[in-house]
Design a protein around this motif. Structure first.
Motif, PDB file in Angstrom:
ATOM      1  N   ALA A  45       0.806  17.579 -12.207  1.00 22.19           N
ATOM      2  CA  ALA A  45       0.726  18.995 -11.822  1.00 22.19           C
ATOM      3  C   ALA A  45       1.815  19.783 -12.553  1.00 22.19           C
ATOM      4  N   TRP A  46       3.023  19.220 -12.589  1.00 23.20           N
ATOM      5  CA  TRP A  46       4.100  19.887 -13.333  1.00 23.20           C
ATOM      6  C   TRP A  46       3.744  19.984 -14.810  1.00 23.20           C
ATOM      7  N   PHE A  47       3.342  18.858 -15.399  1.00 27.35           N
ATOM      8  CA  PHE A  47       3.016  18.847 -16.819  1.00 27.35           C
ATOM      9  C   PHE A  47       1.913  19.849 -17.131  1.00 27.35           C
ATOM     10  N   GLY A  48       0.894  19.876 -16.290  1.00 23.55           N
ATOM     11  CA  GLY A  48      -0.185  20.842 -16.495  1.00 23.55           C
ATOM     12  C   GLY A  48       0.312  22.274 -16.465  1.00 23.55           C
ATOM     13  N   SER A  49       1.308  22.545 -15.637  1.00 23.86           N
ATOM     14  CA  SER A  49       1.819  23.916 -15.521  1.00 23.86           C
ATOM     15  C   SER A  49       2.553  24.384 -16.768  1.00 23.86           C
ATOM     16  N   THR A  50       3.038  23.445 -17.580  1.00 24.86           N
ATOM     17  CA  THR A  50       3.836  23.832 -18.743  1.00 24.86           C
ATOM     18  C   THR A  50       3.024  24.521 -19.828  1.00 24.86           C
ATOM     19  N   GLY A  51       1.715  24.456 -19.737  1.00 27.10           N
ATOM     20  CA  GLY A  51       0.875  25.092 -20.750  1.00 27.10           C
ATOM     21  C   GLY A  51       0.447  26.512 -20.403  1.00 27.10           C
ATOM     22  N   PHE A  52       1.012  27.061 -19.331  1.00 27.43           N
ATOM     23  CA  PHE A  52       0.582  28.380 -18.870  1.00 27.43           C
ATOM     24  C   PHE A  52       1.760  29.323 -18.686  1.00 27.43           C
ATOM     25  N   GLU A  53       1.444  30.606 -18.756  1.00 27.57           N
ATOM     26  CA  GLU A  53       2.443  31.647 -18.534  1.00 27.57           C
ATOM     27  C   GLU A  53       2.437  32.152 -17.099  1.00 27.57           C
TER      28      GLU A  53
ATOM     29  N   MET B   4      -8.284  19.044 -13.481  1.00 26.77           N
ATOM     30  CA  MET B   4      -8.629  18.029 -12.486  1.00 26.77           C
ATOM     31  C   MET B   4      -9.658  17.054 -13.051  1.00 26.77           C
ATOM     32  N   GLU B   5     -10.682  17.589 -13.689  1.00 26.59           N
ATOM     33  CA  GLU B   5     -11.720  16.735 -14.272  1.00 26.59           C
ATOM     34  C   GLU B   5     -11.114  15.780 -15.309  1.00 26.59           C
ATOM     35  N   TYR B   6     -10.245  16.305 -16.152  1.00 26.57           N
ATOM     36  CA  TYR B   6      -9.617  15.473 -17.183  1.00 26.57           C
ATOM     37  C   TYR B   6      -8.795  14.343 -16.554  1.00 26.57           C
ATOM     38  N   TYR B   7      -7.892  14.683 -15.654  1.00 28.77           N
ATOM     39  CA  TYR B   7      -7.021  13.665 -15.074  1.00 28.77           C
ATOM     40  C   TYR B   7      -7.800  12.625 -14.281  1.00 28.77           C
ATOM     41  N   VAL B   8      -8.774  13.055 -13.504  1.00 30.99           N
ATOM     42  CA  VAL B   8      -9.558  12.111 -12.697  1.00 30.99           C
ATOM     43  C   VAL B   8     -10.377  11.190 -13.599  1.00 30.99           C
ATOM     44  N   GLU B   9     -10.971  11.740 -14.644  1.00 38.06           N
ATOM     45  CA  GLU B   9     -11.768  10.919 -15.563  1.00 38.06           C
ATOM     46  C   GLU B   9     -10.891   9.910 -16.306  1.00 38.06           C
ATOM     47  N   GLU B  10      -9.731  10.343 -16.778  1.00 33.87           N
ATOM     48  CA  GLU B  10      -8.823   9.423 -17.472  1.00 33.87           C
ATOM     49  C   GLU B  10      -8.357   8.313 -16.543  1.00 33.87           C
TER      50      GLU B  10
ATOM     51  N   GLY C   3       0.811  -1.217   0.000  1.00 32.67           N
ATOM     52  CA  GLY C   3       0.000   0.000   0.000  1.00 32.67           C
ATOM     53  C   GLY C   3       0.841   1.262   0.000  1.00 32.67           C
ATOM     54  N   GLU C   4       2.008   1.207   0.656  1.00 32.16           N
ATOM     55  CA  GLU C   4       2.910   2.360   0.665  1.00 32.16           C
ATOM     56  C   GLU C   4       3.496   2.608  -0.724  1.00 32.16           C
ATOM     57  N   ILE C   5       3.788   1.531  -1.428  1.00 28.71           N
ATOM     58  CA  ILE C   5       4.302   1.650  -2.795  1.00 28.71           C
ATOM     59  C   ILE C   5       3.237   2.255  -3.693  1.00 28.71           C
ATOM     60  N   SER C   6       2.011   1.757  -3.560  1.00 31.25           N
ATOM     61  CA  SER C   6       0.907   2.300  -4.350  1.00 31.25           C
ATOM     62  C   SER C   6       0.717   3.793  -4.068  1.00 31.25           C
ATOM     63  N   ALA C   7       0.776   4.179  -2.796  1.00 37.13           N
ATOM     64  CA  ALA C   7       0.603   5.587  -2.437  1.00 37.13           C
ATOM     65  C   ALA C   7       1.724   6.442  -3.018  1.00 37.13           C
ATOM     66  N   SER C   8       2.961   5.940  -2.965  1.00 34.86           N
ATOM     67  CA  SER C   8       4.083   6.678  -3.550  1.00 34.86           C
ATOM     68  C   SER C   8       3.917   6.819  -5.055  1.00 34.86           C
ATOM     69  N   PHE C   9       3.450   5.749  -5.681  1.00 34.66           N
ATOM     70  CA  PHE C   9       3.219   5.740  -7.123  1.00 34.66           C
ATOM     71  C   PHE C   9       2.168   6.790  -7.497  1.00 34.66           C
ATOM     72  N   MET C  10       1.063   6.802  -6.758  1.00 30.63           N
ATOM     73  CA  MET C  10       0.005   7.783  -7.036  1.00 30.63           C
ATOM     74  C   MET C  10       0.490   9.199  -6.790  1.00 30.63           C
ATOM     75  N   TYR C  11       1.243   9.412  -5.695  1.00 33.67           N
ATOM     76  CA  TYR C  11       1.765  10.745  -5.411  1.00 33.67           C
ATOM     77  C   TYR C  11       2.678  11.216  -6.538  1.00 33.67           C
ATOM     78  N   SER C  12       3.584  10.343  -6.983  1.00 35.29           N
ATOM     79  CA  SER C  12       4.518  10.745  -8.028  1.00 35.29           C
ATOM     80  C   SER C  12       3.786  11.086  -9.323  1.00 35.29           C
ATOM     81  N   LEU C  13       2.767  10.324  -9.665  1.00 33.97           N
ATOM     82  CA  LEU C  13       1.997  10.626 -10.865  1.00 33.97           C
ATOM     83  C   LEU C  13       1.257  11.946 -10.723  1.00 33.97           C
ATOM     84  N   SER C  14       0.669  12.189  -9.562  1.00 35.07           N
ATOM     85  CA  SER C  14      -0.045  13.458  -9.377  1.00 35.07           C
ATOM     86  C   SER C  14       0.929  14.628  -9.422  1.00 35.07           C
ATOM     87  N   ARG C  15       2.124  14.447  -8.862  1.00 38.44           N
ATOM     88  CA  ARG C  15       3.137  15.504  -8.899  1.00 38.44           C
ATOM     89  C   ARG C  15       3.580  15.763 -10.325  1.00 38.44           C
ATOM     90  N   TYR C  16       3.809  14.701 -11.085  1.00 46.04           N
ATOM     91  CA  TYR C  16       4.207  14.846 -12.485  1.00 46.04           C
ATOM     92  C   TYR C  16       3.116  15.547 -13.289  1.00 46.04           C
TER      93      TYR C  16
END
Length: 99
Positions: A48-56, A69-75, A33-46
């Motif tokens: 968030a970073w990726f999403g930021s690259t489209g803005f000034e 948020m809607e897009y990522y959660v739905e996917e 479960g700790e591995i799964s949580a780390s995996f989910m955290y890293s993906l959410s962090r990535y």
């Protein structure tokens, strides 16, 4: 994800991430479960970073945060549902190979 079907490179990258998680899973002191949580955290962090690259600016990103948020959660929901259905349909086969 794009509207087209994933190609081999998509699955190869995904399997590389899964292999890293599986390596951590070999450590008896780390709970799965700790591995799964780390995996989910890293993906959410990535994402968030990726999403930021489209803005000034942070203000622009804030204006689109709900849409992102809607897009990522739905996917994620679609991918998780598909993988759960696959595990249910192939439960005995998949679990036998993991023992």
């Amino acid at each position: 994800m794009s509207d087209s079907a994933p190609n081999k490179a998509f699955y190869d990258r995904a399997n590389q991430f899964i292999n890293v998680a599986n390596e951590h899973n070999q450590d008896p002191e780390i709970k799965t479960g700790e591995i799964s949580a780390s995996f989910m955290y890293s993906l959410s962090r990535y994402n968030a970073w990726f999403g930021s690259t489209g803005f000034e600016s942070a203000e622009q990103m804030q204006q689109k945060k709900a849409d992102m948020m809607e897009y990522y959660v739905e996917e994620y929901r679609k991918m998780l549902e598909g993988n759960m259905d696959d595990y249910i349909a192939n439960f005995d086969q998949y679990r036998k190979t993991q023992k």
